[in-house]
Design a protein around this motif. Structure first.
Motif, short mmCIF file in Angstrom:
data_model
loop_
_atom_site.label_atom_id
_atom_site.label_comp_id
_atom_site.label_asym_id
_atom_site.label_seq_id
_atom_site.Cartn_x
_atom_site.Cartn_y
_atom_site.Cartn_z
N HIS A 282 0.79 -1.12 -0.25
CA HIS A 282 -0.20 0.09 0.38
C HIS A 282 0.95 1.22 0.12
O HIS A 282 0.99 1.38 0.70
CB HIS A 282 -0.99 -0.24 1.03
CG HIS A 282 -1.76 -1.33 1.11
ND1 HIS A 282 -2.45 -1.13 0.65
CD2 HIS A 282 -1.50 -2.79 2.28
CE1 HIS A 282 -3.03 -2.68 1.02
NE2 HIS A 282 -2.78 -3.25 2.19
N PRO A 283 1.19 1.86 -1.14
CA PRO A 283 2.03 2.69 -0.61
C PRO A 283 1.48 3.89 -1.09
O PRO A 283 0.34 4.69 -1.25
CB PRO A 283 2.59 2.47 -2.68
CG PRO A 283 1.80 2.26 -2.90
CD PRO A 283 1.26 0.86 -2.58
N VAL A 284 2.34 4.93 -0.16
CA VAL A 284 1.93 6.65 0.17
C VAL A 284 2.69 7.15 -1.15
O VAL A 284 4.21 7.13 -1.63
CB VAL A 284 3.03 6.57 1.51
CG1 VAL A 284 2.25 8.43 1.45
CG2 VAL A 284 2.67 5.70 2.69
N PRO A 285 1.90 8.24 -1.87
CA PRO A 285 0.41 7.95 -1.19
C PRO A 285 -0.31 8.01 -2.23
O PRO A 285 -1.66 7.68 -1.92
CB PRO A 285 0.23 9.64 -1.53
CG PRO A 285 1.24 10.05 -2.52
CD PRO A 285 2.44 8.88 -2.16
N ALA A 286 -0.23 6.62 -3.32
CA ALA A 286 -1.05 5.74 -4.17
C ALA A 286 -2.54 5.19 -3.43
O ALA A 286 -3.36 5.60 -3.98
CB ALA A 286 -0.58 5.18 -4.87
N ALA A 287 -2.02 4.53 -2.69
CA ALA A 287 -2.52 3.72 -1.53
C ALA A 287 -3.78 4.18 -0.93
O ALA A 287 -4.53 4.00 -0.42
CB ALA A 287 -2.09 2.00 -1.48
N ILE A 288 -2.54 4.92 -0.22
CA ILE A 288 -2.99 5.84 1.46
C ILE A 288 -2.27 7.25 2.19
O ILE A 288 -0.92 7.00 1.04
CB ILE A 288 -2.46 4.46 2.83
CG1 ILE A 288 -2.93 5.12 3.92
CG2 ILE A 288 -0.88 4.18 2.78
CD1 ILE A 288 -3.02 4.20 5.07
#
Lengths: 352, 352
Positions: A271-277
């Motif tokens: 869950h990469p930052v900021p793409a996913a979170i």
DNA sequence: TCAAGGTGGTAATACGAATTACCACCTTGA
DNA sequence: TCAAGGTGGTAATTCGTATTACCACCTTGA
């Protein structure tokens, strides 16, 4: 060479000129008030003797009469050594110094305060903070008991950072954490985030509590929702999967220093930052450097969105407030300064 | 609220206990000399009152009588603002503070000294350095006149950085620049360099002059040769082709901050560092950061060979010397500390 | 009974400059 | 002739602490 000669005093000048010490003092201070008259011929003689001897008024004696020192104490709560926290104080001190310079005050660093249980004590046998006209208190945490005693004794002081009242209002210049956090929450919500989490230490210090309270208030105001976690860094990291499962799309991280570690773990989890979170830092990390040789922040891949604590300005205004207290001028003794938002790369719209 | 009440004095304590001010003073100073006796019951009463009121002796009054404050003044010559020089002082201050803490002294930052023509003045109307028992002088440059006056007046002080005598020996703790430079020259010569150049500002301050003199002395000692250039950075850069044409294979750069610029220009000219020409930094650059937010040094491609100035240790020992002067203990009042060499990547054997 | 010695404390003064209160002398004017 | 007012200066006191000299009282002992 004259050797280690005694200081020249007004008495000496007086003897040389055949006048009284009073006359010398009057000439020196150029008292032209009605009621005080010195023949210009006498004045000349005295000035000449002063110039010849290189006389300078002893500031100590002068202060004795004036009953003011123009000395401002600076008390730093945490021991400065051996950790790298020295630089934590630096921007504050710079602001304080700037203001002191303008006010014509000298700064007394209360380095003699003994360290008990890892922190300095204001009150102790032979405490010396009264050397100064007033004090500025600097530190992440403050001893409530000592604060209360200062308030009770009516000693003029100002805290850098908000402190809760202790038997009376505590003068402070702090950062408006609730406001800053609210702005970030509003931004996130506007981007479409609906479920936000707060990751904090659970500490009840004012600076931590203000961020947390600001968060919950902002949630209520925007109609968003989400959990508030409390724990050590490792613990927070461990609970990331749970947050993801919970549908949280934005993390509000109390301690900016934790952000990178959280982001790293999130990346591992897919869950990469900021793409996913998204991940927001509630402040900016204090600079870390070793004795002035800066090394790059641990592994700062990401420019975290957050806000800047106006440390310099806090120091400056703290001096300003203290000065006002000492002069008995009226002023707002409890100030919260706005934190400028920092638009980084770690806050983005949630994935659809 | 108790309001801004007057300082508590010995007189107050005396009134509370129904004794004389003398008695309070005697109890306070714990005078157990034969000839001075205080009933332990009275002593207790007095001590209690002292504890209750939080009384502390007024340092100013104390200083009037005795000659001690346990306050050490720190005078910084250059104005601290608005340039980034704040961090120039930091490592020195850290060492000073460390030492002060151990000695139980407080540090008085003489921020009130007025700035005249871009620099602070020690001597001025209402000068306040005599508030302190002694002073530490900090700064790249020092006013010779003021230094001479301090010496003549017998005021206890120590300079951080070597200073030439001014009508008497000036106590200092400095860096051994000649020694450090000599080591680097020796290294270069051993690698095969025969023609070395010194690139400096032409300034006659001790710290610059010591480097330059160290260089010329080392040249003579090793049998190598080469020119000594003086000029602004731009000027030095402009003269690089001339040096190359002259057959110079190693540059000794007075100001470490110039190194990168010189290396960049050399690369443009087709003489990369260190393959074609070696470049040695005579010191390490002071850290640069803006209010504690470190940014990477301009463009530090190269890890320059040079030496480390023991700033922290200089500060620490300056306090040590000052303390000895005040205690009238004998000590070496002029110290030069060794600079550890820094083996970087910019000094290599000359091309064959 | 009174000198010697011990006990527990105080009055006085110094430190250096600033300030207040006042003094001694002179010139006017009525 | 003398009160009023101006002139030029000084003595005394203050700030808070440290130190010295000394005092008043008590207990011994011969």
């Amino acid at each position: 060479m004259t050797g280690p000669r005694r200081r020249v005093t007004q008495q000496d000048i007086a003897r040389i000129c055949g006048v009284s010490q009073t006359t010398v003092s009057l000439v020196l201070n150029n008292r032209l008030d009605a009621g005080v008259r010195i023949a210009s011929e006498t004045r000349e003689r005295v000035l000449e003797a002063i110039a010849e001897t290189g006389y300078v008024a002893d500031p100590v004696a002068r202060r004795m009469v004036a009953r003011r020192n123009r000395i401002i104490g600076v008390f730093t709560y945490e021991a400065v050594f051996p950790s790298g926290t020295r630089d934590f104080y630096q921007p504050f001190l710079a602001g304080i110094e700037d203001s002191a310079e303008q006010l014509g005050c000298d700064l007394l660093l209360l380095t003699s305060a003994p360290v008990v249980e890892g922190r300095r004590r204001i009150f102790h046998e032979g405490n010396r903070f009264r050397l100064a006209d007033g004090c500025i208190l600097l530190g992440r945490e403050t001893d409530r008991g000592e604060l209360a005693r200062l308030v009770a004794e009516g000693y003029p002081f100002v805290s850098v950072g908000r402190r809760a009242d202790t038997g009376g209002p505590v003068p402070y210049v702090g950062a408006d954490y609730p406001g800053a956090v609210a702005e970030l929450v509003a931004q996130a919500v506007e981007m479409g985030h609906r479920r936000l989490a707060y990751l904090g230490s659970g500490s009840h210090t004012e600076s931590r509590g203000d961020r947390r309270d600001g968060f919950t208030a902002a949630l209520a105001a925007t109609g968003a929702a989400g959990p508030v976690l409390a724990g050590e860094t490792a613990e927070l990291v461990a609970r990331l999967p749970e947050l993801v499962a919970d549908g949280v799309t934005a993390l509000f991280v109390e301690d900016p220093a934790d952000c990178q570690q959280l982001a790293d773990r999130l990346a591992e989890l897919g869950h990469p930052v900021p793409a996913a979170i998204s991940t927001v830092a509630l402040g900016d990390p204090p600079p870390d450097s070793v004795w002035g040789y800066p090394h790059p922040p641990a592994t700062a891949d990401i420019d975290f969105t957050g806000f800047r604590i106006p440390r310099w300005e806090m120091g400056r205004q703290a001096m300003e407030v203290l000065s006002a207290l000492l002069e008995e001028k009226s002023t707002e003794p409890q100030r919260l300064l706005r934190c400028a938002g920092h638009r980084g790369a770690s806050l983005a719209p949630p994935p659809r």
